[in-house]
Design a protein around this motif. Structure first.
Motif, short mmCIF file in Angstrom:
data_model
loop_
_atom_site.label_atom_id
_atom_site.label_comp_id
_atom_site.label_asym_id
_atom_site.label_seq_id
_atom_site.Cartn_x
_atom_site.Cartn_y
_atom_site.Cartn_z
N VAL A 583 5.61 19.12 7.29
CA VAL A 583 5.45 18.55 5.94
C VAL A 583 4.84 17.17 6.08
N GLN A 584 3.98 16.84 5.13
CA GLN A 584 3.26 15.57 5.16
C GLN A 584 3.27 14.95 3.76
N PHE A 585 3.40 13.62 3.71
CA PHE A 585 3.23 12.91 2.44
C PHE A 585 2.72 11.51 2.73
N THR A 586 2.12 10.90 1.74
CA THR A 586 1.57 9.54 1.88
C THR A 586 2.26 8.62 0.89
N GLU A 587 2.63 7.45 1.37
CA GLU A 587 3.46 6.52 0.61
C GLU A 587 2.83 5.13 0.61
N THR A 588 2.84 4.50 -0.54
CA THR A 588 2.42 3.10 -0.65
C THR A 588 3.60 2.25 -1.10
N MET A 589 3.82 1.13 -0.41
CA MET A 589 4.84 0.17 -0.81
C MET A 589 4.21 -1.22 -0.85
N LYS A 609 6.47 -14.66 -2.15
CA LYS A 609 6.06 -14.60 -3.57
C LYS A 609 5.55 -15.94 -4.05
N LYS A 610 6.24 -17.01 -3.65
CA LYS A 610 5.83 -18.35 -4.06
C LYS A 610 4.48 -18.71 -3.43
N GLU A 611 4.29 -18.30 -2.19
CA GLU A 611 3.06 -18.64 -1.47
C GLU A 611 1.96 -17.60 -1.67
N LYS A 612 2.25 -16.58 -2.50
CA LYS A 612 1.32 -15.48 -2.76
C LYS A 612 0.92 -14.76 -1.47
N SER A 613 1.93 -14.63 -0.62
CA SER A 613 1.75 -13.93 0.66
C SER A 613 2.16 -12.47 0.47
N GLU A 614 1.24 -11.69 -0.01
CA GLU A 614 1.54 -10.29 -0.30
C GLU A 614 1.57 -9.45 0.98
N PHE A 615 2.27 -8.34 0.88
CA PHE A 615 2.30 -7.37 1.98
C PHE A 615 2.27 -5.98 1.35
N GLU A 616 1.41 -5.12 1.89
CA GLU A 616 1.27 -3.79 1.32
C GLU A 616 0.92 -2.80 2.42
N PHE A 617 1.48 -1.60 2.34
CA PHE A 617 1.03 -0.56 3.28
C PHE A 617 0.80 0.75 2.55
N THR A 618 -0.06 1.57 3.15
CA THR A 618 -0.23 2.97 2.76
C THR A 618 -0.12 3.78 4.03
N LEU A 619 0.96 4.54 4.16
CA LEU A 619 1.27 5.26 5.38
C LEU A 619 1.39 6.75 5.10
N THR A 620 0.90 7.54 6.00
CA THR A 620 1.07 8.99 5.94
C THR A 620 2.11 9.39 6.96
N ILE A 621 3.11 10.12 6.52
CA ILE A 621 4.23 10.53 7.35
C ILE A 621 4.15 12.04 7.56
N MET A 639 3.90 8.64 11.99
CA MET A 639 3.39 7.86 10.87
C MET A 639 2.09 7.16 11.27
N VAL A 640 1.15 7.09 10.30
CA VAL A 640 -0.13 6.43 10.56
C VAL A 640 -0.68 5.93 9.23
N GLY A 641 -1.48 4.86 9.27
CA GLY A 641 -2.04 4.35 8.02
C GLY A 641 -2.59 2.95 8.15
N THR A 642 -2.48 2.17 7.08
CA THR A 642 -2.99 0.80 7.06
C THR A 642 -1.96 -0.14 6.44
N MET A 643 -2.07 -1.41 6.82
CA MET A 643 -1.23 -2.44 6.23
C MET A 643 -2.09 -3.65 5.88
N LEU A 644 -1.73 -4.31 4.78
CA LEU A 644 -2.42 -5.51 4.32
C LEU A 644 -1.43 -6.67 4.33
N ALA A 645 -1.75 -7.71 5.09
CA ALA A 645 -0.91 -8.90 5.15
C ALA A 645 -1.83 -10.10 5.30
N PRO A 646 -2.33 -10.65 4.18
CA PRO A 646 -3.30 -11.75 4.25
C PRO A 646 -2.81 -12.97 5.03
#
Length: 781
Positions: A583-589, A609-621, A639-646
């Motif tokens: 079974v496979q699914f993709t999740e964004t947080m 949040k105060k410093e606008k330091s966002e973090f986001e991932f989209t992972l396929t499990i 698990m595999v995917g991408t992460m965003l952490a400016p």
């Protein structure tokens, strides 16, 4: 036969060589570079098909047809039969592990000497044709071409071949049986693959379900596998970027749901990249790379040729042909149809090179047989030319048409139809470019070139010998502006002596400037894209010989040993198949990350949040076997995917070698369960990070199931593990909109059938819901 491809979750972050595409060029590159001891990764956009999995009827074939046109990016399109609609010429090619070798007619034929001596080739090729000859020898050893064995081992003389002999005699032109990449005996081949003998079913160009066709999936690709190459399918490479001494290969994993979240591309790092995605694919990747800043020759996309391809029919002949494949009527016995192409009327030895041509017979694959009767009758009325006359002949032709309509394509007019494929020399002035991010082929008026009128005349002569009606390619008429269809697209990244004349040098290495001979270190093209002119016959052997030559030159330049001996481990002894249904699914947080906060997740979240330091991932499990997943107390998945952490990198990072554990129980605290996430991150700058996260599923007397199952506490470390320096903490959550998208991505993988797939998804759903109920209602009651 076992699978060669691995799940994407096994992709490593860095390789010595990344090979893009798995046709003749890509498979050869992967095999030879792996034999050189290099760590090789092959990325193929299409799926892996094993014998028995190719379409056998029109409904199944229609599901694999992919028509590419318009402005849509088509990022998830990977049907086996790929049609690209161009301006003046259209292209058919294969898309699967094995490339077009899966759906071609297997013909291995030497190019004419005059073709290889043409000044369109780099001087290094023309002055050293012995190296090209050696390349052909190496390809011949792997592909094992041989002629159809008439009257041998139960193989009959084919009616279509008899008809070609008759046509050749009428035309006073030379006839011969062709060398074709087909196995005519049951055996284990030279790289350890068990192959069944050809059954003469005629379905070569919709995919060989017998396993007799010597596609690259039967030789070069297993050889690459045997020598340690990692092979991945359903990976759509988009463009390349150079980062110092390394290349970043940016790609989109096809059909795993990332597009639902508008997720960024992933990338893999390589010391060397070999583009072998075909004339269209390799050119498109380089064109898109140029848009991202890669310096390339202005000749990119130029000198595209359809290899002078012409399709035609000798309809409703006076003699039987038996040119319709069996499809789902396939048999274990030797049928009367034969391989797709077995013979040729070779008209290349003309005084003028560009007036020569090869005329070959073919078969219509069984999956599309149902449309043939009405289609051929219609085309014969609209554009056909009957080659004989008389009331008796007219009545016999009408009777045969009636038989085809009533009794089917194995009778009457359709059964008496010869299919012709001609290859000649067009002027090679087609162009490819990106138009709103989409590859566009432009070559208006190509079909009006004089050579195609000559081809039309030769098809008429071949048909006249059989008393049939000549039908040209249905698009080759005034109403359709004489558009052509090619199955042999060549050019776009042509070889030349310098960048002012071509895109790559004699070994396929890419020029790094618009003029001169400077080269991109570690970047090559090896496929039909590098051929700078029409070949005038089936090009697979020419493409293979050039790729073999290029690999040898690369190995010699770098001092690598390259052995061609056959003593590999037997792949049939290696169990590469999946044991169950996954079974496979993709999740964004999404959330916030506090760089420098080392103690508290909540504080890290507020700081971020105060410093606008966002973090986001989209992972396929992915779970490989849902039953094993449920039984294992750690409930592990990959698990595999991408992460965003400016705060760490301004670019998306690729997450690889990820581990996911669902509802891990703690005997000391039975009312608490944990969901754990770990992954290795690679930034575009080349820095390594380690991601660690967990969800604390705990009934604290408040019905907070939503918060607990959708809140992830995260740590980020330098390096490859949690032993590295801790960089910060934070929290991520799932938004309602993202959850809805996530639910759409849940699906079964490698299921044997639809029922097994539904059962696996149901098992996963019951497991998840059961643990939620157990945590929040039983212990809280």
């Amino acid at each position: 036969m076992k699978k060669l491809s691995k799940p994407i979750t096994e992709l490593q972050s860095e390789y010595d060589f990344v090979v893009v595409g798995s046709g003749y060029g890509g498979s050869i590159a992967a095999s030879r570079m792996a034999r050189c001891g290099q760590q090789v990764c092959l990325l193929e956009k299409g799926k892996e098909f094993l014998p028995g999995q190719f379409p056998t009827n029109l409904r199944q074939a229609a599901g694999e047809m992919n028509f590419i046109r318009g402005k849509s990016p088509g990022i998830n399109r990977n049907g086996l039969y790929e049609f690209t609609i161009g301006n003046g010429i259209n292209v058919f090619k294969g898309c699967g592990l094995g490339g077009t070798s899966l759906v071609n007619a297997n013909v291995s034929i030497r190019p004419e000497d005059r073709v290889m001596n043409d000044r369109a080739w780099p001087e290094a090729i023309r002055d050293d044709l012995e190296s090209f000859e050696e390349g052909m020898k190496r390809a011949w050893e792997m592909l094992k071409p041989n002629p159809y064995p008439e009257n041998t081992n139960g193989y009959p003389v084919l009616k279509k071949t008899e008809a070609m002999r008759r046509s050749a005699e009428f035309m006073s032109e030379p006839f011969r049986l062709l060398d074709i990449n087909v196995t005519f005996e049951d055996k284990q081949n030279h790289v350890g693959i068990k192959q069944a003998k050809c059954t003469n079913c005629g379905d070569c160009v919709t995919g060989c379900n017998v396993g007799a066709k010597n596609t690259t999936a039967m030789n070069y690709l297993p050889d690459a596998f045997n020598h340690g190459a990692d092979i991945f399918t359903e990976i759509h490479v988009r463009y390349l970027e150079k980062q110092g001494d390394f290349w970043r290969v940016f790609f989109h994993p096809v059909n795993i749901g990332r597009e639902n979240f508008d997720a960024p591309l992933m990338f893999v790092t390589a010391k060397n990249v070999i583009l072998s995605a075909g004339s269209l694919g390799s050119t498109e990747i380089l064109l898109r790379s140029a848009e991202h800043g890669l310096r390339l020759s202005d000749r990119l996309g130029k000198r595209f040729t359809g290899n002078g391809d012409v399709l035609g029919f000798g309809y409703n002949n006076d003699v039987p042909i038996h040119g319709i494949g069996l499809g789902n009527r396939g048999t274990d016995q030797v049928a009367k149809v034969g391989p797709c192409i077995t013979s040729v009327i070779d008209m290349r030895e003309r005084k003028q090179l560009d007036s020569g041509m090869t005329l070959e017979e073919g078969t219509v694959p069984g999956p599309i047989r149902g449309i043939m009767a009405k289609s051929l009758i219609t085309f014969s009325r609209l554009v056909g030319k009957d080659t004989d006359r008389g009331i008796g002949d007219y009545l016999r032709e009408k009777w045969r048409e009636l038989k085809s309509l009533v009794m089917g394509p194995y009778h009457g007019a359709v059964d008496n139809t010869q299919i012709y494929l001609v290859m000649t020399h067009d002027d090679g002035n087609g162009e490819m470019e990106l138009n709103d991010g989409k590859l566009s082929i432009n070559w208006r008026g190509v079909g009006k070139q004089e050579i195609f009128h000559k081809v039309n005349g030769e098809i008429l002569s071949a048909t006249k010998a059989l008393g049939g009606t000549k039908i040209p390619n249905p698009t080759w008429n005034r109403l359709m502006n004489y558009d052509l269809v090619t199955v042999h697209p060549l050019g776009g990244c042509g070889m030349a002596d310098d960048a002012s004349e071509g895109v790559v040098d004699h070994k396929g290495q890419v020029f790094s400037e618009k003029t001169g001979t400077a080269l991109h270190q570690g970047l090559f093209v090896m496929d039909g894209a590098v051929i700078p002119r029409p070949v005038g016959t089936n090009p697979l052997l020419t493409i293979s010989a050039l790729a073999e030559r290029s690999c040898k030159v690369i190995a010699e330049e770098r001092g690598w040993p390259l052995s061609y001996e056959f003593d590999p481990p037997k792949i049939e002894d290696q169990d590469t198949s999946f044991k169950g249904t996954g079974v496979q699914f993709t999740e964004t947080m999404r959330g916030f990350f506090g760089l420098g906060e080392l103690e508290d997740y909540g504080v890290g979240f507020e700081k971020g949040k105060k410093e606008k330091s966002e973090f986001e991932f989209t992972l396929t499990i992915q779970t490989e076997d849902i039953n094993d997943f449920v039984k294992d107390p750690d409930h592990p998945a990959k698990m595999v995917g991408t992460m965003l952490a400016p705060a760490i990198s301004p670019y998306p990072m690729t997450a690889l070698r990820g581990q996911f554990n669902l509802f891990i129980e703690n005997p000391a605290a039975p009312d608490r369960k944990k969901m754990a996430y770990t992954a290795h991150l690679k930034s575009k700058e080349g820095t390594d990070y380690y991601f660690e996260g967990f969800k604390d599923v705990y009934n604290d007397r408040v019905i907070d199931v939503w918060k607990d199952t959708t809140t992830l506490f995260i740590n980020l470390y330098e390096g490859y593990s949690s032993e590295g320096k801790l960089l910060g903490k934070g929290k991520l959550v799932i938004r309602i909109a993202d959850l809805i998208r996530q639910l759409k991505t849940i699906k079964a993988i490698h299921a044997q059938n639809k029922r097994e797939g539904l059962k696996a998804v149901s098992t996963f759903g019951r497991f998840f819901a059961g643990h939620v109920f157990d945590t929040y209602f039983r212990f809280g009651s």
